[in-house]
Design an enzyme around this catalytic site. Structure first.
Site, PDB file in Angstrom:
ATOM      1  N   ASP A 234       1.013  -1.171   0.014  1.00 56.53           N
ATOM      2  CA  ASP A 234      -0.072  -0.173   0.051  1.00 56.53           C
ATOM      3  C   ASP A 234       1.087   1.209   0.025  1.00 56.53           C
ATOM      4  O   ASP A 234       1.964   1.387   0.718  1.00 56.53           O
ATOM      5  CB  ASP A 234      -0.653   0.082   1.208  1.00 56.53           C
ATOM      6  CG  ASP A 234      -2.071   0.918   1.343  1.00 56.53           C
ATOM      7  OD1 ASP A 234      -2.902   0.765   0.418  1.00 56.53           O
ATOM      8  OD2 ASP A 234      -1.930   1.774   2.200  1.00 56.53           O
ATOM      9  N   GLU A 300      15.160 -15.060   0.714  1.00 57.14           N
ATOM     10  CA  GLU A 300      15.346 -15.913   1.895  1.00 57.14           C
ATOM     11  C   GLU A 300      14.564 -17.163   1.580  1.00 57.14           C
ATOM     12  O   GLU A 300      14.664 -18.027   2.270  1.00 57.14           O
ATOM     13  CB  GLU A 300      15.202 -15.367   3.047  1.00 57.14           C
ATOM     14  CG  GLU A 300      16.129 -14.386   3.601  1.00 57.14           C
ATOM     15  CD  GLU A 300      15.967 -13.801   4.612  1.00 57.14           C
ATOM     16  OE1 GLU A 300      14.840 -14.089   5.489  1.00 57.14           O
ATOM     17  OE2 GLU A 300      16.604 -12.644   5.022  1.00 57.14           O
TER      18      GLU A 300
HETATM   19  C1  NOJ Z   1      -4.547   2.752  -0.863  1.00 60.76           C
HETATM   20  C2  NOJ Z   1      -5.559   1.702  -0.558  1.00 60.76           C
HETATM   21  O1  NOJ Z   1      -6.143   1.241  -1.787  1.00 60.76           O
HETATM   22  C3  NOJ Z   1      -6.868   2.679  -0.143  1.00 60.76           C
HETATM   23  O2  NOJ Z   1      -7.973   1.877  -0.115  1.00 60.76           O
HETATM   24  C4  NOJ Z   1      -6.468   3.352   1.174  1.00 60.76           C
HETATM   25  O3  NOJ Z   1      -7.389   3.881   1.755  1.00 60.76           O
HETATM   26  C5  NOJ Z   1      -5.154   4.070   0.942  1.00 60.76           C
HETATM   27  N1  NOJ Z   1      -4.124   3.323   0.367  1.00 60.76           N
HETATM   28  C6  NOJ Z   1      -4.724   4.294   2.516  1.00 60.76           C
HETATM   29  O4  NOJ Z   1      -4.044   3.253   2.857  1.00 60.76           O
END
Ligand code: NOJ
Length: 590
Positions: A234, A300
């Site tokens: 993310d 690893e």
């Molecule tokens: C991207 C994620 O896909 C989204 O759903 C989220 O709100 C934001 N990052 C923050 O983590």
């Protein structure tokens, strides 16, 4: 994987602004992720085994057979870890446990075992940019004094102005409003501010701190030890912030999820020579050494594991830095997602994607929908602009006719699944689900909706629980008789339900199943794309491994090669008299 040194191919992603190294390393190989079709499960909306209205891990396990029948190679699960759910689980309070909403670690192990038994790999979501404010690291930071090691885990700063009551800089949250929140000291006095690029319940970690880095190496190993095949990372462009945290005002038109940099058109963003400004919170060079260390952790473990970057970085030549041979394996291609239903745009983005990623030996990825964007069965036929992340409501301009939207979506998917590389599909698109635009205001849950006081609808419309069974309560999302659904489902979804479409010729589910089977049969994921001239400006026409793909993005029918009929492998619509109607696509045996 083999790594070869290739001649420097000019201005490419292999240019290394942050180090002295400029050698272009080209990696090639036969790893599964180079050509895989990866199905995104959004756990809270996939299948609910206990009737509480939120999907869960046992629900996923029970439904994996249908994904095997669809023909996917892997699943990616959005977060199911412990979380207060202020951002649907992207606010993690414990990275190494399952939230009771979704089940237990044992449920996870059972799900993983069943998926592997079916030949489906499993990728989990890792959220490193921020934690939840419920995470013990943040609670300890709040309880600790200014300047303490606990505070140094996060981005705490003194406020500006005589009393420190102005935010440390002018940055805005991706979800709207300021990106800073002031804390109250244990003695009740106003204290420092902390940075949150997303909701205020999601404080940003300080990735310059070696302690933070070590925690995540341990978290990676925790899930790898359980047997996962990789991670979707993310906000993979956000971990490092520019020193000094300078003020920054994004240009008009920016502001998508993580900030499509300047909101330029895809054909411009596909221009390798373009170098748009870099905001001080995205795409800083320092992120790359973090991913190199993660790459080493994955090495690893036996077998081929994958790190996939969720990095809203443009242009593609710059995004390719995330997938150099010693960093991540994949990055989501959001420039492709943001292209319109336009042959010229798609040709440009496809060409640039393949060449940009090839300079570092990585496959391109392709994606049309996910849990953050308007579903492509609606988006591709919108007649008004809808900036990514804004979502749609009943009064939004340019809402398309459902049938017209679905027609385009089916054609666009037929193009995407014929491209070499790895493709991501989002749960429900194989059913042709549209965006739900008429959710009642009081049902909405996306922090974007609240932080903008309703000015942006946000992402709930693509997150509505999916229909499995026509005529059943919650369309079979929950157990028999259950009526609970965390977002209300529309009343007219019987025709979209999986069981209404299974084995039905011409249904969207049958189309996806056929496309995936043929993609595998003709090894399109590892093939080579060759454009076919002569079909006209509005037509996308190419050959890949003995399959000819023709898609009509124009407004008049397109004549097909004379030797038809008899060679059609699959078509997104019934074919007329050797002509391909507008918004239709066909795969032919070359
Ligand atoms: C991207 C994620 O896909 C989204 O759903 C989220 O709100 C934001 N990052 C923050 O983590």
């Amino acid at each position: 994987m083999t790594i070869e040194t290739s001649p420097e191919p000019g201005a490419t992603a292999a240019d290394e602004p942050e180090t002295e190294t400029t050698t272009a390393l080209v990696a090639t190989g036969s790893e599964w992720w180079r050509s895989a079709v990866i199905y995104q499960i959004y756990p809270r909306s996939f299948a609910d085994s206990d009737g509480d209205g939120v999907g869960d891990l046992p629900g996923i396990t029970a439904r994996l057979d249908s994904l095997a029948a669809l023909g996917v190679d892997a699943v990616w699960l959005s977060p199911f870890m412990t979380s207060p759910q202020h951002d649907a689980g992207y606010d993690v309070a414990d990275y190494c446990d399952v939230d009771p909403l979704f089940g237990t670690l044992d449920d996870f192990d059972r799900m993983l075992g069943r998926a592997h038994a079916l030949g489906i790999r499993v990728i989990v979501d890792l959220v490193p940019n921020h934690t939840s404010w419920d995470h013990v690291w943040f609670k300890e930071a709040l309880a600790a004094p200014e300047g303490s090691p606990e505070r140094a885990r996060y981005m705490f700063r003194d406020g500006k102005g005589p009393n420190g009551d102005e935010a440390p800089n002018n940055w805005e949250s991706v979800f709207g409003g300021p990106a800073w929140e002031r804390v109250t000291n244990p003695d009740g006095t106003p204290g420092q501010w902390y940075l949150h690029l997303f909701d205020r319940s999601q404080p940003d970690l300080d990735w310059e701190n070696p302690w933070v880095r070590q925690q995540f190496l341990d978290i990676l190993r925790f899930w790898l030890d359980r047997g996962v095949d990789g991670f979707r990372v993310d906000v993979a462009h956000g971990l490092i912030k520019e020193a000094g945290l300078p003020d920054y005002t994004p240009p008009e038109g920016g502001g998508s999820m993580g900030g499509g940099v300047v909101g330029l058109e895809p054909e411009i963003l596909a221009d390798a020579t373009l170098d748009p400004p870099t905001p001080p919170y995205w795409a800083q060079d320092g992120v790359h050494e973090i991913y190199r260390s993660w790459h080493a952790v994955l090495e690893e473990y036996e077998g081929d594991r994958v790190l996939c970057a969720e990095a809203w970085v443009e242009p593609l030549t710059k995004l390719a830095r995330w997938v150099r041979p010693d960093e991540m394996q994949q990055a989501f291609n959001f420039t492709y997602l943001e292209a319109g239903w336009s042959a010229a745009q798609l040709r440009g983005v496809i060409d640039t994607s393949i060449s940009a990623f090839a300079t570092v030996g990585a496959p391109s990825t392709w994606v049309l929908s996910n849990h953050d964007v308007v579903r492509h069965a609606t988006r591709l036929a919108l007649t008004a602009e809808n900036p990514q992340g804004d979502g749609l409501g009943p009064d939004s301009p340019g809402l398309p006719d459902r049938a017209a939207g679905l027609r385009r979506a089916r054609a666009a998917t037929a193009v995407m699944l014929a491209l070499p590389g790895s493709a991501y599909i989002y749960q429900g698109e194989e059913l042709g689900l549209p965006e739900v635009v008429d959710l009642p205001d009081d049902a909405r849950q996306d922090p974007t909706w609240f932080r903008t006081h309703g000015a942006r609808y946000g992402r709930d419309g693509c997150r509505v629980p999916i229909p499995w069974q026509a005529g059943a309560t919650t369309y079979g999302f929950g157990p028999a008789g259950s009526t609970a659904s965390w977002l209300p489902q529309p009343g007219d979804w019987d025709a979209y339900a999986r069981d209404s479409q299974e084995g039905v010729p011409g249904s969207t589910l049958s189309l996806y199943t056929a496309l995936l089977a043929l993609r595998s049969q003709y090894a399109l994921g590892t093939g080579t794309l060759e454009w076919l001239p002569g079909y006209g400006e509005d037509v996308i026409a190419f050959r890949n491994n003995g399959v000819v793909v023709i898609a009509n993005a124009g407004t008049t029918p397109v004549e097909l090669p004379a030797e038809l009929p008899g060679q059609v492998l699959v078509a997104s619509e019934d074919l007329g008299e050797a002509a391909l109607a507008p918004d239709a696509a066909v795969w032919l045996l070359a």
